[in-house]
Write an enzyme that holds these catalytic residues in place. Structure first.
Site, PDB file in Angstrom:
ATOM      1  N   SER A 138      47.773  43.930  36.737  1.00  0.00           N
ATOM      2  CA  SER A 138      47.064  43.384  37.890  1.00  0.00           C
ATOM      3  C   SER A 138      45.987  44.308  38.437  1.00  0.00           C
ATOM      4  O   SER A 138      45.124  43.865  39.194  1.00  0.00           O
ATOM      5  CB  SER A 138      48.055  43.044  39.002  1.00  0.00           C
ATOM      6  OG  SER A 138      48.826  44.184  39.358  1.00  0.00           O
ATOM      7  N   ASP A 154      47.047  45.727  49.422  1.00  0.00           N
ATOM      8  CA  ASP A 154      48.316  45.042  49.635  1.00  0.00           C
ATOM      9  C   ASP A 154      49.464  45.988  49.252  1.00  0.00           C
ATOM     10  O   ASP A 154      49.286  47.201  49.267  1.00  0.00           O
ATOM     11  CB  ASP A 154      48.365  43.725  48.846  1.00  0.00           C
ATOM     12  CG  ASP A 154      48.220  43.919  47.333  1.00  0.00           C
ATOM     13  OD1 ASP A 154      48.355  45.070  46.855  1.00  0.00           O
ATOM     14  OD2 ASP A 154      47.968  42.928  46.625  1.00  0.00           O
ATOM     15  N   HIS A 190      48.203  47.331  45.382  1.00  0.00           N
ATOM     16  CA  HIS A 190      46.870  47.448  44.801  1.00  0.00           C
ATOM     17  C   HIS A 190      45.867  48.135  45.726  1.00  0.00           C
ATOM     18  O   HIS A 190      45.931  47.967  46.945  1.00  0.00           O
ATOM     19  CB  HIS A 190      46.349  46.047  44.438  1.00  0.00           C
ATOM     20  CG  HIS A 190      47.272  45.300  43.546  1.00  0.00           C
ATOM     21  ND1 HIS A 190      48.158  44.347  44.030  1.00  0.00           N
ATOM     22  CD2 HIS A 190      47.485  45.379  42.209  1.00  0.00           C
ATOM     23  CE1 HIS A 190      48.863  43.869  43.010  1.00  0.00           C
ATOM     24  NE2 HIS A 190      48.478  44.483  41.904  1.00  0.00           N
TER      25      HIS A 190
END
Length: 371
Positions: A41, A334, A337
């Site tokens: 991600s 978040d 990340h």
């Protein structure tokens, strides 16, 4: 999936390939022909949008609030991520999501849609196949490499075997993966019973080596490896400590893996002496953000910008969540990340990197390596 059209006939094939290769010459400011991105991600640019049952998606607000379109794109960020900034430095468009390209692919295309690269990165992916189980669906590294083999076949069909080999060999292969494997180890008592930390990270490195050899068999020669950051300092990990301190065992496993990765790369280079690579020490870079935030323009290193609860780490970044008014102040967007600001600074440091951040060369030097 069959992605081919018929081969160019022998009579005219040479001239067709020659003209295509002329057209493929790197444009001004373009340092390499293409970038092929493998990972999780941290560099996903939208592949998971095409996985129907995946729990790991970023195709909703408040993600993308600072992206040029002001809309969520599937990036786990308030804006651009590391893959975007690296592409900018290379003079390339951001490598598009593989699943987006093949969803619209037609065999009638006169040229390959993969000429400037493609991203196979997927939120929740790991070096080991099993890391995606808790997220229901992602594209583990083994599958990402399989997708690349299909892309390679497509390039051969459009450029010819020799043309594709030259094109790919000059391109960069960017590998950003391992965080989910470490988080999986941290969260699984069974894994910790089965393997000591050293055994586990050694398995990670050896499994990655197997996949790199597969890529090398299909003409990959220049690699960018992004080491693990201090994972224990992300908000989700800090939230497990009453004082919001970094989770030191997770950090120690990250460092341990980075050492195993470096050792593996040195061994691989001795086996395959035609490869070149740049290892990026993101652990040191992010640790510097955390320990000396004001030097980089940050004021908040513990809490996430977007979320709810303690450190904004109880509830993820969802449409119901709150987000900070100035994202430039925060290291973390978040639970896991980085913000766009942190990603930008990181790539700035490693592209023209000092030996403190890159080994044995920086990305700019790697791009210039002649093959």
């Amino acid at each position: 999936m069959k992605m081919a059209s018929n081969c160019v006939c022998a009579v005219s094939g040479f001239w067709v390939v020659f003209l295509v290769l002329l057209r493929l010459g790197c444009s001004e400011g373009q340092r390499v022909p293409a970038a092929f991105v493998f990972g999780d991600s941290l560099v996903d640019v939208g592949n998971n949008n095409y996985l129907p049952v995946s729990l790991v998606k970023a195709d909703f607000p408040h993600n993308g609030i600072d992206f040029p379109t002001k809309k969520p794109t599937g990036r786990f960020s308030n804006g651009k991520n590391s893959a975007d900034f690296l592409a900018e430095k290379l003079g390339l468009p951001t490598s598009p999501p593989y699943l987006a390209l093949i969803s619209n692919y037609s065999e009638s295309y006169s040229s390959s849609p993969f000429l400037t690269g493609v991203s196979f990165a997927s939120g929740g992916a790991g070096i080991f196949d099993g890391t995606d189980e808790r997220y229901q669906q992602s594209i583990p590294l083994t599958k990402q490499v399989e997708y690349y083999l299909a892309v390679h076949e497509n390039l051969v069909q459009h450029l010819g075997s020799s043309g594709a080999k030259k094109h790919v060999a000059k391109s960069l292969f960017v590998v950003v993966i391992g965080t989910n494997d470490i988080l999986g180890y941290s969260g699984s008592s069974n894994l910790r019973k089965q393997h000591t930390p050293q055994q586990y990270v050694s398995l990670m490195a050896s499994s990655l080596k197997d996949q790199l050899k597969r890529l090398h068999n299909y003409d990959a020669r220049k690699f960018v490896f992004v080491g693990l950051p201090p994972i224990g300092c992300c908000p989700s990990q800090r939230n497990q400590d009453k004082t919001a301190a970094c989770k030191e065992d997770t950090n120690s496993w990250s460092r341990m893996y980075n050492m195993a990765l470096l050792a593996m790369l040195k061994g691989l280079k001795s086996e395959l002496n035609d490869i070149s690579y740049s290892y990026l020490d993101t652990y040191t870079a992010v640790q510097n953000f955390v320990q000396n935030p004001s030097a980089y323009g940050f004021t908040e290193v513990k809490a996430a910008c977007c979320g709810l609860g303690n450190l904004n780490a109880i509830v993820p970044c969802l449409p119901i969540s709150q987000y900070c008014p100035n994202r430039r102040d925060h290291v973390f967007w978040d639970l896991y990340h980085p913000t766009e600001a942190a990603a930008r600074i990181l790539i700035d440091k490693v592209f023209h990197g000092s030996p403190q951040y890159t080994y044995p060369m920086d990305v700019q030097q790697l791009a210039a390596v002649d093959v």
